[in-house]
Design a protein around this motif. Structure first.
Motif, PDB file in Angstrom:
ATOM      1  N   ARG A 171       0.840  -1.202   0.000  1.00 17.75           N
ATOM      2  CA  ARG A 171       0.000   0.000   0.000  1.00 17.75           C
ATOM      3  C   ARG A 171       0.881   1.261   0.000  1.00 17.75           C
ATOM      4  NH1 ARG A 171      -5.306   0.368  -1.361  1.00 17.75           N
ATOM      5  NH2 ARG A 171      -5.550   2.612  -1.276  1.00 17.75           N
ATOM      6  N   GLU A 172       1.946   1.196   0.802  1.00 18.93           N
ATOM      7  CA  GLU A 172       2.812   2.371   0.980  1.00 18.93           C
ATOM      8  C   GLU A 172       3.429   2.800  -0.370  1.00 18.93           C
ATOM      9  OE1 GLU A 172       5.982   1.501   3.676  1.00 18.93           O
ATOM     10  OE2 GLU A 172       6.919   3.464   3.279  1.00 18.93           O
ATOM     11  N   GLU A 175       0.763   4.105  -2.764  1.00 17.31           N
ATOM     12  CA  GLU A 175       0.342   5.486  -2.445  1.00 17.31           C
ATOM     13  C   GLU A 175       1.396   6.496  -2.908  1.00 17.31           C
ATOM     14  OE1 GLU A 175      -2.490   6.568  -1.503  1.00 17.31           O
ATOM     15  OE2 GLU A 175      -3.391   4.609  -1.132  1.00 17.31           O
ATOM     16  N   ARG A 178       0.913   6.749  -6.540  1.00 11.98           N
ATOM     17  CA  ARG A 178      -0.347   7.451  -6.787  1.00 11.98           C
ATOM     18  C   ARG A 178      -0.119   8.974  -6.675  1.00 11.98           C
ATOM     19  NH1 ARG A 178      -6.129   7.149  -4.485  1.00 11.98           N
ATOM     20  NH2 ARG A 178      -5.395   5.969  -2.690  1.00 11.98           N
TER      21      ARG A 178
END
Ligand code: SAJ
Length: 406
Positions: A171-172, A175, A178
């Motif tokens: 996820r890190e 993100e 992103r």
């Protein structure tokens, strides 16, 4: 700093967009001539808004080089062809780019693959390459897949406005990447896992290919029994849950005509509808060729050198000829007939095929039957010039009476 590897149809606009939104960018391509052109201040293909974007990015300090950079973020947008026999993706350019990156990137760098790959390619072909060099993925190197969705002809607008997908192992890292795309992208950016991102990209293009194949099959059914396929599709599409695309002379470009084959290659016993759809689309240039023969017969024409194909690119108002239906038709025709058909495209200035004209009026003067293969704005605005000719319109853009259709 972001090092964008591969400055083609996707890499160049992406690099320019990042640079013009405040990101430090170096664009790298192994093609020295391409890099030289960019460094002389010229873009390498035509696209609405690209010149302005290029000027903004140059003003913001973007650099172009053949050298890979030492940095913490790489975006790889090199071509991924498919092997015509196995139908599987050929990841050799992505692998080569990643190997070169590994030769100089610092520990902890993120490699974002933008090139389209089939589901599982990163697991099967990319991770082993990284691991074989002793890197631990997730510690020494972070892998991300962020496939592009922009459509040639409207790339600059779509880069800014389309939603995007970012697939990452954690996820890190997802993100972080992103946030990088959010520097310019106004759409929603979904973070997911890598295999899901791989599959969504291929599925999106497959959906479009299957829909076009359906339209092409309808065109054949309607031709067989004297029905107007365009009117039928127009009326059907007034239904709130029906949205059929348009039949045409075939499906070209480097995406819709390629990516669905990845699924056929990887899942041959499961991807039946997709396989048939691709064969239908690939058969359209031959269908057009048969229609040309019928129209010639009906009009007592015997000389194929008086037949002219309007349009060489894969679709309207782009200068890209990859997998172009016109080129496929010419290849087929060359196997059957002695004299080559004439052809012309306002976007293609170099000599690409025999019988090619470089000026519309001279082309029209030289032919009796004009086959509209591509509905460029030029011909849409000059339909009056076709008066008095036999016209076979494969794109449903000519309203002249007596026009032949698919
Ligand atoms: N075509 C038809 N009938 C239609 C629409 C298209 O025959 O109704 C033909 C076109 O003439 C052309 C081919 O299909 O030969 C493909 O053209 P396209 O405009 O459908 O698509 P591409 O290849 O230019 O771009 C596609 C887009 N994918 C989708 O819309 C799902 C784009 O968003 C992707 O980013 C791009 O592929 C890509 O790079 O994958």
């Amino acid at each position: 700093m972001v090092n964008v590897i591969g400055l083609g149809y996707i890499g160049l606009p992406t690099a320019l967009m990042l640079a013009s939104h405040g990101v430090e960018v170096v664009g790298t391509d192994y093609n020295e001539a391409l890099v030289a052109t960019l460094n002389e201040g010229r873009t390498t293909f035509k696209e609405d808004g690209l010149e302005e974007l290029f000027a903004d990015a140059v003003g913001a300090g973007i650099r172009f080089t053949t050298e890979y950079q030492v940095t913490d973020t790489y975006i790889v947008s090199v071509p991924t062809p498919y092997d015509k026999f196995s139908k599987k993706v050929d990841p050799r350019y992505v692998v080569a780019a990643i190997e070169t990156i590994l030769g100089r990137c610092p520990k902890g760098a993120a490699i974002v693959v933008e090139s389209t790959v089939s589901p599982g390619t990163i697991d099967k072909s990319i991770r082993p390459v990284i691991q074989a060099r002793g890197f631990v993925i997730g510690e020494d190197i972070h892998l991300v897949h962020a496939p592009e969705r922009i459509i040639p002809g409207n790339m600059v607008y779509e880069l800014l406005h389309n939603d995007r997908t970012v697939g990452a192992d954690s996820r890190e890292v997802g993100e972080k990447i992103r946030a990088l795309y959010a520097s310019f992208c106004q759409g929603q950016i979904v973070v997911t896992d890598i295999k899901t991102a791989e599959m969504t990209k291929v599925v999106e293009n497959t959906f479009r290919a299957v829909n076009i194949a359906f339209a092409n099959e309808l065109a054949k059914i309607c031709r067989h029994d004297g029905m107007d396929v365009y009117e039928i599709i127009r009326i059907c599409n007034m239904h709130p849950r029906v949205n059929i695309l348009q039949p045409g002379p075939g499906v070209g470009g480097h995406c819709i005509s390629v990516d669905p084959w990845f699924l056929v290659g990887d899942y041959p016993s499961l991807a039946k509808v997709i396989d048939e759809s691709m064969k239908t689309n690939d058969g359209m240039p031959d269908f057009v060729l048969e229609r040309i023969h019928q129209i010639m017969l009906e009009n007592g024409m015997t000389d194929t050198s008086r037949v002219g194909l309007y349009g060489l690119t894969y679709k309207e108002d782009v200068d890209d000829c990859r997998e172009s239906p016109t080129l496929q038709l010419l290849e087929s025709q060359a196997r059957h007939l002695a004299s080559p058909l004439k052809c012309y495209d306002p976007f293609i200035t170099e000599d690409l095929v025999p019988g090619q004209h470089h000026e519309l009026d001279a082309f029209l003067k030289d032919v009796d039957l004009v086959v509209i293969m591509v509905g460029h704005s030029q011909i849409r605005q000059n339909m009056d010039k076709l008066a008095g000719k036999l016209v076979f319109d494969t794109r449903n853009c000519c309203q002249l009476p007596g026009t032949y259709r698919l």
